[in-house]
Design an enzyme around this catalytic site. Structure first.
Site, PDB file in Angstrom:
ATOM      1  N   HIS A  51      60.482  -4.304 -15.352  1.00  0.00           N
ATOM      2  CA  HIS A  51      60.529  -3.117 -14.507  1.00  0.00           C
ATOM      3  C   HIS A  51      59.748  -3.417 -13.227  1.00  0.00           C
ATOM      4  O   HIS A  51      58.516  -3.356 -13.201  1.00  0.00           O
ATOM      5  CB  HIS A  51      59.919  -1.935 -15.271  1.00  0.00           C
ATOM      6  CG  HIS A  51      60.310  -0.602 -14.729  1.00  0.00           C
ATOM      7  ND1 HIS A  51      61.546  -0.040 -14.949  1.00  0.00           N
ATOM      8  CD2 HIS A  51      59.636   0.288 -13.961  1.00  0.00           C
ATOM      9  CE1 HIS A  51      61.613   1.139 -14.367  1.00  0.00           C
ATOM     10  NE2 HIS A  51      60.463   1.350 -13.743  1.00  0.00           N
ATOM     11  N   GLU A 105      63.145   6.020 -18.155  1.00  0.00           N
ATOM     12  CA  GLU A 105      61.943   6.518 -17.491  1.00  0.00           C
ATOM     13  C   GLU A 105      62.184   7.532 -16.375  1.00  0.00           C
ATOM     14  O   GLU A 105      61.239   8.123 -15.887  1.00  0.00           O
ATOM     15  CB  GLU A 105      61.106   5.356 -16.967  1.00  0.00           C
ATOM     16  CG  GLU A 105      61.581   4.737 -15.697  1.00  0.00           C
ATOM     17  CD  GLU A 105      60.417   4.496 -14.737  1.00  0.00           C
ATOM     18  OE1 GLU A 105      59.253   4.630 -15.132  1.00  0.00           O
ATOM     19  OE2 GLU A 105      60.709   4.208 -13.573  1.00  0.00           O
ATOM     20  N   ASN A 106      63.441   7.741 -15.990  1.00  0.00           N
ATOM     21  CA  ASN A 106      63.753   8.768 -14.988  1.00  0.00           C
ATOM     22  C   ASN A 106      64.652   9.863 -15.552  1.00  0.00           C
ATOM     23  O   ASN A 106      65.241  10.639 -14.806  1.00  0.00           O
ATOM     24  CB  ASN A 106      64.442   8.148 -13.769  1.00  0.00           C
ATOM     25  CG  ASN A 106      63.571   7.165 -13.023  1.00  0.00           C
ATOM     26  OD1 ASN A 106      63.980   6.034 -12.802  1.00  0.00           O
ATOM     27  ND2 ASN A 106      62.375   7.567 -12.635  1.00  0.00           N
ATOM     28  N   HIS A 126      56.685   5.203 -14.534  1.00  0.00           N
ATOM     29  CA  HIS A 126      56.640   6.667 -14.713  1.00  0.00           C
ATOM     30  C   HIS A 126      56.541   7.052 -16.194  1.00  0.00           C
ATOM     31  O   HIS A 126      56.891   8.167 -16.575  1.00  0.00           O
ATOM     32  CB  HIS A 126      57.886   7.315 -14.108  1.00  0.00           C
ATOM     33  CG  HIS A 126      57.955   7.223 -12.614  1.00  0.00           C
ATOM     34  ND1 HIS A 126      57.125   7.939 -11.782  1.00  0.00           N
ATOM     35  CD2 HIS A 126      58.754   6.477 -11.805  1.00  0.00           C
ATOM     36  CE1 HIS A 126      57.411   7.653 -10.522  1.00  0.00           C
ATOM     37  NE2 HIS A 126      58.394   6.764 -10.512  1.00  0.00           N
TER      38      HIS A 126
END
Length: 270
Positions: free
Chosen positions: A154, A39-40, A68
């Site tokens: 998460h 996700e990053n 995100h």
């Protein structure tokens, strides 16, 4: 089954480490199934289709996201087309994509991967992660319908991750936290056989502030003011995650080992 979960891929440095190291690890450790939190991966904010292709090309079977998930707008459509990419189960009800899926593994075995978002200290009011993961686990009993279950939590708070780990104990092969980017040292097998670690850490440059270039975060802490955008640190990355070996008959963990490879952190491998 031999499973590997890799923590949040952070920017270019993290992508490069996954692309370089994962093919070797997959072969050397005879891995049956690999999950990567991505996700990053794109500039520290979400995942693009191009960068998803890099992670899959390196040997990932599944990519999980997080809060995100849709920072890169193209993911709104891409997640519907590529069901190997999962967003959290308890995200907005009308969000595209899915939060859990059963995958095929070698030898006809099946692996359920699911992800939930925590609510403690998170900015958005997500749905209850406990009832969300319960609904995903109930139709896929471990050791019967599926041979392994991996749950990605998460979340910010280690207490919430810990509670979810115990909630899933005996019903999942691995419960592992993501989001905080720092690997925790509590890797263990819980009382009923589920492998657990509060946070897998990130695949990124640890000469940073949780993956971001140090100067701007430090400046904000010192002055209380924003001077520039956060940008991912670009030095050599450490690949961080968790390795689990499971019993095919029960799906429970036989062995769990924290993984750290490359970069600046002390190495750890099966």
């Amino acid at each position: 089954m031999r499973l590997l979960f890799l923590g949040d891929v952070m920017g270019r440095s993290g992508r490069a480490a996954v692309a370089t190291e994962l093919p070797r690890l997959r072969q050397d450790w005879a891995l049956d199934f690999v999950v990567v939190n991505g996700e990053n991966a794109t500039g520290g904010a979400g995942l693009s289709t191009a960068h998803a292709a890099i992670i899959f090309g390196a040997g990932a079977d599944c990519i999980t996201l997080g809060d995100h998930a849709f920072d890169q707008r193209e993911m709104m459509a891409a997640i519907e087309q590529d069901t190997r990419i999962l967003r959290p189960l308890n995200y907005a009800r009308l969000a595209p994509g899915r939060g859990a899926r059963v995958f095929e593994a070698p030898g006809g075995r099946k692996v359920l991967v699911a992800q939930v978002l925590g609510r403690v200290f998170m900015k958005q009011p997500f749905d209850d992660p406990f009832s969300a993961i319960e609904a995903a686990l109930k139709p896929a009993p471990l050791g019967a319908a599926v041979q392994a279950i991996i749950v990605d939590v998460h979340a910010e708070a280690t207490s919430e991750k810990n509670a979810l780990g115990h909630w899933c104990d005996g019903r999942a092969s691995l419960v592992v936290g993501t989001h905080t980017h720092i690997p925790t040292s509590d890797t263990r097998i819980l009382a009923r056989g589920t492998a657990y670690q509060s946070d897998a850490g990130m695949c990124g440059d640890y000469d940073s502030v949780i993956g971001m270039d140090k100067l701007e975060p430090i400046s904000r802490f010192v002055t209380g003011m924003t001077k520039a955008r956060f940008t991912p640190a670009d030095g050599p990355a450490t690949l961080c995650g968790v390795f689990v070996e499971t019993d095919d008959a029960t799906g429970l963990a036989r062995r769990v080992v924290p993984v750290r490879a490359g970069g600046t952190l002390s190495p750890s491998s099966p």
